[in-house]
Design a protein around this motif. Structure first.
Motif, short mmCIF file in Angstrom:
data_model
loop_
_atom_site.label_atom_id
_atom_site.label_comp_id
_atom_site.label_asym_id
_atom_site.label_seq_id
_atom_site.Cartn_x
_atom_site.Cartn_y
_atom_site.Cartn_z
N THR C 133 0.83 -1.21 0.00
CA THR C 133 0.00 0.00 0.00
C THR C 133 0.86 1.26 0.00
O THR C 133 0.61 2.21 -0.74
CB THR C 133 -0.94 0.02 1.22
OG1 THR C 133 -1.71 -1.19 1.23
CG2 THR C 133 -1.88 1.21 1.17
N MET C 134 1.90 1.26 0.84
CA MET C 134 2.79 2.44 0.89
C MET C 134 3.49 2.64 -0.45
O MET C 134 3.69 3.77 -0.88
CB MET C 134 3.82 2.28 2.01
CG MET C 134 3.28 2.59 3.39
SD MET C 134 4.63 2.61 4.61
CE MET C 134 3.78 3.25 6.07
N ARG C 135 3.90 1.54 -1.09
CA ARG C 135 4.52 1.67 -2.41
C ARG C 135 3.53 2.29 -3.40
O ARG C 135 3.89 3.16 -4.18
CB ARG C 135 4.98 0.30 -2.93
CG ARG C 135 6.25 -0.22 -2.28
CD ARG C 135 6.79 -1.41 -3.09
NE ARG C 135 7.84 -2.13 -2.40
CZ ARG C 135 9.12 -1.76 -2.38
NH1 ARG C 135 9.51 -0.67 -3.01
NH2 ARG C 135 10.02 -2.48 -1.74
N ARG C 136 2.29 1.82 -3.37
CA ARG C 136 1.26 2.33 -4.28
C ARG C 136 1.01 3.83 -4.03
O ARG C 136 0.86 4.61 -4.97
CB ARG C 136 -0.04 1.54 -4.09
CG ARG C 136 -1.18 1.97 -4.99
CD ARG C 136 -2.34 0.98 -4.98
NE ARG C 136 -2.83 0.61 -3.67
CZ ARG C 136 -3.62 1.37 -2.90
NH1 ARG C 136 -4.02 2.56 -3.32
NH2 ARG C 136 -4.02 0.95 -1.71
N LEU C 137 1.03 4.22 -2.76
CA LEU C 137 0.78 5.62 -2.41
C LEU C 137 2.04 6.49 -2.59
O LEU C 137 1.99 7.71 -2.40
CB LEU C 137 0.30 5.72 -0.95
CG LEU C 137 -1.04 5.05 -0.63
CD1 LEU C 137 -1.27 5.01 0.88
CD2 LEU C 137 -2.20 5.81 -1.31
N GLY C 138 3.15 5.85 -2.90
CA GLY C 138 4.40 6.59 -3.10
C GLY C 138 5.00 7.13 -1.81
O GLY C 138 5.71 8.13 -1.81
N ILE C 139 4.70 6.49 -0.69
CA ILE C 139 5.21 6.99 0.59
C ILE C 139 6.09 5.97 1.32
O ILE C 139 6.46 6.19 2.47
CB ILE C 139 4.06 7.41 1.54
CG1 ILE C 139 3.15 6.20 1.84
CG2 ILE C 139 3.26 8.57 0.95
CD1 ILE C 139 2.15 6.48 2.97
N PHE C 140 6.42 4.87 0.66
CA PHE C 140 7.22 3.84 1.34
C PHE C 140 8.65 4.30 1.57
O PHE C 140 9.33 4.72 0.64
CB PHE C 140 7.23 2.54 0.54
CG PHE C 140 8.05 1.46 1.17
CD1 PHE C 140 7.70 0.91 2.40
CD2 PHE C 140 9.20 0.98 0.55
CE1 PHE C 140 8.47 -0.10 2.98
CE2 PHE C 140 9.98 -0.03 1.13
CZ PHE C 140 9.60 -0.57 2.35
N LYS C 141 9.10 4.22 2.82
CA LYS C 141 10.50 4.55 3.13
C LYS C 141 11.32 3.32 3.44
O LYS C 141 12.32 3.04 2.82
CB LYS C 141 10.57 5.54 4.29
CG LYS C 141 10.20 6.97 3.90
CD LYS C 141 10.46 7.94 5.03
CE LYS C 141 10.42 9.39 4.57
NZ LYS C 141 10.54 10.33 5.71
N GLU C 142 10.90 2.53 4.42
CA GLU C 142 11.64 1.32 4.75
C GLU C 142 10.80 0.41 5.64
O GLU C 142 9.83 0.85 6.26
CB GLU C 142 12.96 1.64 5.46
CG GLU C 142 12.79 2.26 6.83
CD GLU C 142 14.11 2.40 7.62
OE1 GLU C 142 15.08 1.70 7.30
OE2 GLU C 142 14.14 3.22 8.56
N ALA C 143 11.17 -0.83 5.65
CA ALA C 143 10.59 -1.78 6.60
C ALA C 143 11.74 -2.37 7.40
O ALA C 143 12.84 -2.57 6.88
CB ALA C 143 9.84 -2.89 5.87
N LEU C 144 11.49 -2.61 8.67
CA LEU C 144 12.48 -3.24 9.53
C LEU C 144 11.91 -4.53 10.10
O LEU C 144 10.71 -4.61 10.36
CB LEU C 144 12.83 -2.32 10.72
CG LEU C 144 13.32 -0.92 10.43
CD1 LEU C 144 13.44 -0.14 11.75
CD2 LEU C 144 14.68 -0.98 9.74
N SER C 145 12.76 -5.49 10.27
CA SER C 145 12.40 -6.67 11.05
C SER C 145 13.25 -6.61 12.31
O SER C 145 14.47 -6.53 12.24
CB SER C 145 12.72 -7.92 10.23
OG SER C 145 12.75 -9.05 11.07
N VAL C 146 12.58 -6.59 13.46
CA VAL C 146 13.29 -6.40 14.72
C VAL C 146 13.16 -7.64 15.59
O VAL C 146 12.05 -8.07 15.92
CB VAL C 146 12.74 -5.18 15.49
CG1 VAL C 146 13.45 -5.03 16.84
CG2 VAL C 146 12.89 -3.91 14.66
#
Lengths: 174, 174, 174, 174
Positions: C133-146
């Motif tokens: 969804t963030m990619r589609r909205l053009g707002i994706f920055k990063e995802a982290l796995s913690v």
């Protein structure tokens, strides 16, 4: 030769093969065989290994590795897994290292494979697709996230450096 | 300038600072300040920050970073932490990023620090030394192993790549 | 009271707040506030915190926590986030702890939030939905796995026990 | 019966056995055999497996498991590993699941084992002791930190839950 993705890391291969549960006499298919590393390791237990890749350079690379290991029970198929599976007989286990057209490949595998199907994935989209498709096909068993760190010497001591995390998705008749 | 070890990763810094529990008015010491990253972040909350490093190039690097951030409550000390701690007054919290002579530094810190002491370590020998020394001093609270992976774009998808795992060791009056 | 999901773990909260980048004067919204833990922590920096949850028991729980912490800049809203966002003014940052109707919530948030949007997710389907969804909205920055492990005492020694891994997805104007 | 420590997790066992590099005809010793899980798995490849534990209940438990698996090449020894190793002939590989008196056990193993020695450890003190001792004996190869998460169904989705991290330390003639 450098194939995209590179060979499966030892630790990930060890877990993947354990989850496959290969037994003597098994017919095994390696979908997206790449360098042939999984096919070679499986060939020590399986009766026959079918190693499939649509890339000519992967087949050439894996064939060379198989030959230099003196292994004779690996049969290569260059082309799409779907194509191979249409004409193949029943299979005991399958490993999927590549991810192109995964839902279709899984559907075809689920019709031919009697035992376990194990997928390696690094992309979260592939993980999601694998789990969703396996759930739809009623063959989902489990997914693993595997994070291995290896020791390195540093300044008179020992530190851990991680290898890339891999998802291992396991399916089969439950 | 490239200092050995490099700056603390954001995620590790965020957890470390949380475990420090810095409050307004606190006097904070950063032992082995390196690039000054922790000192700068802590200076936004603490009243005074003492940034200590025995390397002239680290002090120069951190001083430049502090200046360009327009921060005025960081006091630098080039030399050994033990030396600084002998003459310092009471301190509220301490962060230890370097590991030379850790047992002695912890012993000195435990006499001056009223609140928490947080150590970052990458070597397993340092982890072991930190935990063992804190247990002996009766100030061991907890150790964390932090493994963070960050997303990368790959072939139309998203994969995780790990940063090096870090140990965060927390001590203080319990 | 026991809310499903439980409060965010300290280490995950520390990283999530760091990625939010809250500044003094900010208007912050906590979507799916649960026990109020994130709202309370954010209230120490933000000017105003809007804490939203559609569950009456979550609002009651968070209100009690806010009151006992003596905090006065948290405003509660029981209902759907979409509803709140339709009538709200511009917001500086948003945290999303809940995942019902995530694509719609993200779309609404992306119209109102000037800074970062941080999501916590434990399900791989939510991770995938958030990133897609963030990619589609053009707002994706990063995802982290913690993945955090905490030390426990065992038989005269120290072992690590893991807390559940959490995905932190970060979006915003890039 | 419930033995302290519990059986080795499948994924950790798979990696440990891979690192052992067992071959047909090998003589293998399992120090601290517990439930016998490793001994049984190794017995499918090794010529002879010596399963050692100083706890009568472990030997009883492992013997029952071996018998019910119809395996005949596992030889049990109740007592201290040191004692067994004094009188044993050369061995090909060794697995160490228990940690009492590890330095002495490693020293004795290093005199008898021709191939790899693999240790599983959960305590950081054991990890440190294993690495330090192997370095001193000149047999240290690598240490791994293995963190596996397994999928669970939750609210119409899939989440990962971690199993306890395990250190795998590998030594041998280099």
């Amino acid at each position: 030769m450098k194939l995209s993705g590179g060979p499966t890391q030892d630790e990930v291969m060890a877990i993947s093969l354990f989850k496959l549960g290969l037994k003597k006499g098994d017919i095994f298919v390696d979908v997206g065989c790449g360098t042939g590393k999984i096919a070679i390791e499986a060939s020590r237990v399986a009766e026959h290994v079918y190693a499939i890749d649509h890339r000519a350079e992967a087949i050439a690379c894996a064939e060379a590795a198989v030959e230099s290991a003196g292994i004779s029970n690996v049969i290569f198929f260059q082309g799409e897994a779907i194509e191979f599976l249409e004409s193949s007989g029943p299979l005991d286990c399958a490993f999927v290292g590549g991810s192109v057209g995964l839902p279709d490949v899984l559907e075809a595998l689920s019709r031919k494979v009697l035992g376990n199907i194990v997928i390696n994935a690094v992309k979260i989209e592939t993980l999601n697709e694998a789990v969703t498709t396996m759930r739809r096909l009623g063959i989902f068993k489990e997914a693993l996230s595997v994070q291995v760190c290896r020791s390195y010497d540093i300044a008179g001591g020992t530190m851990f450096k991680p290898i890339n995390p891999v998802y291992i998705i396991v399916g089969g008749k439950t």
